[in-house]
Design an enzyme around this catalytic site. Sequence first.
Site, short mmCIF file in Angstrom:
data_model
loop_
_atom_site.label_atom_id
_atom_site.label_comp_id
_atom_site.label_asym_id
_atom_site.label_seq_id
_atom_site.Cartn_x
_atom_site.Cartn_y
_atom_site.Cartn_z
CG HIS B 81 20.94 8.21 104.40
ND1 HIS B 81 20.92 8.88 105.61
CD2 HIS B 81 19.65 8.21 103.97
CE1 HIS B 81 19.68 9.27 105.89
NE2 HIS B 81 18.89 8.87 104.91
CG ASP B 110 18.83 -9.10 133.06
OD1 ASP B 110 18.71 -8.92 131.84
OD2 ASP B 110 19.75 -8.60 133.72
CD1 TRP B 146 17.44 1.06 100.54
CD2 TRP B 146 17.54 -0.66 101.98
NE1 TRP B 146 16.16 0.61 100.74
CE2 TRP B 146 16.19 -0.45 101.63
CE3 TRP B 146 17.84 -1.69 102.86
CZ2 TRP B 146 15.15 -1.22 102.12
CZ3 TRP B 146 16.79 -2.45 103.36
CH2 TRP B 146 15.47 -2.22 103.00
CB SER B 173 23.44 -8.46 116.30
OG SER B 173 22.86 -7.59 117.21
CB SER B 174 18.57 -8.84 114.16
OG SER B 174 18.91 -7.53 113.91
CG HIS B 257 6.45 -4.73 102.68
ND1 HIS B 257 6.50 -3.46 102.19
CD2 HIS B 257 5.36 -4.79 103.45
CE1 HIS B 257 5.47 -2.77 102.63
NE2 HIS B 257 4.76 -3.55 103.41
CD GLU B 259 14.45 -4.41 108.56
OE1 GLU B 259 14.35 -5.59 108.95
OE2 GLU B 259 15.07 -3.53 109.18
CE1 TYR B 261 3.18 -2.46 108.03
CE2 TYR B 261 4.33 -3.70 106.33
CZ TYR B 261 3.35 -2.80 106.70
OH TYR B 261 2.55 -2.22 105.76
CB SER B 272 -0.06 1.38 122.13
OG SER B 272 -0.31 1.30 120.76
CG HIS B 306 4.03 -3.22 97.59
ND1 HIS B 306 3.25 -3.42 98.70
CD2 HIS B 306 5.18 -2.73 98.06
CE1 HIS B 306 3.91 -3.06 99.78
NE2 HIS B 306 5.09 -2.64 99.41
CG HIS B 307 8.89 -2.97 97.84
ND1 HIS B 307 9.16 -1.74 98.40
CD2 HIS B 307 8.23 -3.67 98.79
CE1 HIS B 307 8.71 -1.71 99.64
NE2 HIS B 307 8.13 -2.86 99.91
CB THR B 332 -2.66 0.48 109.11
OG1 THR B 332 -1.85 -0.60 108.66
CG2 THR B 332 -1.76 1.62 109.54
CE LYS B 335 -1.15 -0.80 116.13
NZ LYS B 335 -1.65 -1.66 117.19
NE ARG B 454 14.73 5.78 95.91
CZ ARG B 454 14.44 4.66 96.62
NH1 ARG B 454 13.51 3.82 96.20
NH2 ARG B 454 15.07 4.41 97.73
#
Lengths: 71, 530
Positions: B81, B110, B146, B173-174, B257, B259, B261, B272, B306-307, B332, B335, B454
């Site tokens: 998931h 293009d 994951w 691909s990315s 991390h 990722e 963002y 925006s 921090h993870h 943040t 924004k 979890r």
Amino acid sequence: MAADLSGKPVDAARLRRANLRTALAVGAIAVLFFVGVIAAQFVGNTATGMSVVGAAVLLFLAFAIGRNLRK
Amino acid sequence: MSAIPHDHAADHHDDHGYHPTGIMRWLTTTNHKDIGTLYLLFSLTMFFVGGCMALTIRAELFQPGMQIVHPEFFNSLTTLHGLIMIFGAIMPAAVGFANWQVPLMIGAPDMAFARMNNWSFWLLPPAAIMLVGSFFVPGGAAAGGWTLYPPLSVQAGMGMDLTIFAIHIMGASSIMGSINIITTILNMRAPGMTMMKMPLFVWTWLITAYLLIAVMPVLAGSVTMLLTDRHFGTSFFNAAGGGDPVLFQHVFWFFGHPEVYIMILPSFGIVSQIIPTFARKPLFGYASMVYAVASIAILSFIVWAHHMFTVGMPAAGLLFFMYATMLIAVPTGVKVFNWLATMWRGSMTFETPMLFSVGFLFLFTMGGFTGLVLALTPIDIQLQDTYYVVAHFHYVLVAGSLFAFFGGAYYWLPKWTGTMYNEKLGQWHFWCSMIFFNITFFPMHFLGVAGMPRRIPDYAQQFTDWNMVATVGAFGFGLSQLIFVVALIKCIRGDGAKAPAKPWEGADTLEWTVPSPAPHHTFETPPHVA
């Protein structure tokens, strides 16, 4: 955003060369990071190697974004 | 708002060249609009695949005890998931928006590398098939979460190999997509469009693409080492051979991390664009918004640990990562303040895109606040791996990324399809999503604070009530998304009012200068931006 839609055509060959240069530079950086993360495991102290790769990634980002912010 | 002349010439851009039809059109297309559509449809499909997994997880958790699935399969479901929603749904959706909108917004004909663009997309379906297909191989799909932490990922069966290959392919691909986007933005902007005149969506995507170039190779490197640990006798992360499993966590979160963002910055860009349009005011503090996005991107690289506050770090490390994480709240906050200031005394209307944007603002801010709570080391040690964390990142990624993408889809659907979406369906979609999202994920804060861990298929009885509520909410949220599908199909079939070139009074970017639907070829001669 005011725009004049009847602009001049671009020089396609010049644009293609510029695009290729940019793409090769960015692609080379990606390859360098990929190799760097693995190579750092074999060079002396792993923590030092990883720190160097991490700092390189951060410097790349700061430089790449920073140089565009000035324009 | 300045008046923009209508590009009548663009109506006739479709009349040259050979255009294959049917399946060949989609297999061989190099047109950024077609590829954008492919990305968005792929993403929607994967959203429903990942969503079905989420509903199975929630059904199992409706009450304590084992009801529907085996524990091993439950673990595979939570793992897949996460992977499918991140790499299959959210990231491709963001790339789909970029493909459609970036060339149109900067006045380019293009993407810079049209064939590579096609290749970037067509790498994704095989990767998705590998991921989903891994359920059917001996040993089942990857089940270690994951994050693919060793030692579980080193010991797992063949499903893990398929997951690693899928990640390699999606990473390639990315990276190709990012190279394309960076090159397009840097070299193909219309004359007169300086960097600081670019629409904010384009800015957020430029920075996202740089982030991808920086971190996808790191992820690819770490899963490659995982692969060699599994099959080639190396011991990068295998403690038995002198490796260090915690090293994987450091490398993974150095990717992981930023990722987050990568998934949220394009959403910032979409919001925006939408808020100034429906507030009928220019974006407040454009330059500060650009600097805030850049700051967020750079700070995202110095907060990864921090993870992993609970792995056993020196106190100085804990303090550094705690303060660095809290520092991200500053840009943040800039924004959020600017979006609110844009709305302040604006002539606002609340069509569906604006509703989703306001919903995004409200819920993303809540997710940001719970992020600040988790940034505090002493609290994080208590809440680590509880449902509080699950609630936090779903507020950021579902109500953040997903709501912004829905807002963006409704905002640009008239331009993409030439048909106005059904406003009533859009409003139903928003309100049902908003209500059921909160019914699903708000109780998870209570469950987390009460100590429910979890990634478990069974739980102690005191957690039953809020789990039941969350499950009911999840099914409501899932069903609500069918409203979007109906609205989308109606638009694609042309069942609705014909969209004018500029359906939104306050819209002010270049894509609104071309007719709706946008012709196959646009801006073959670049416009001059004043």
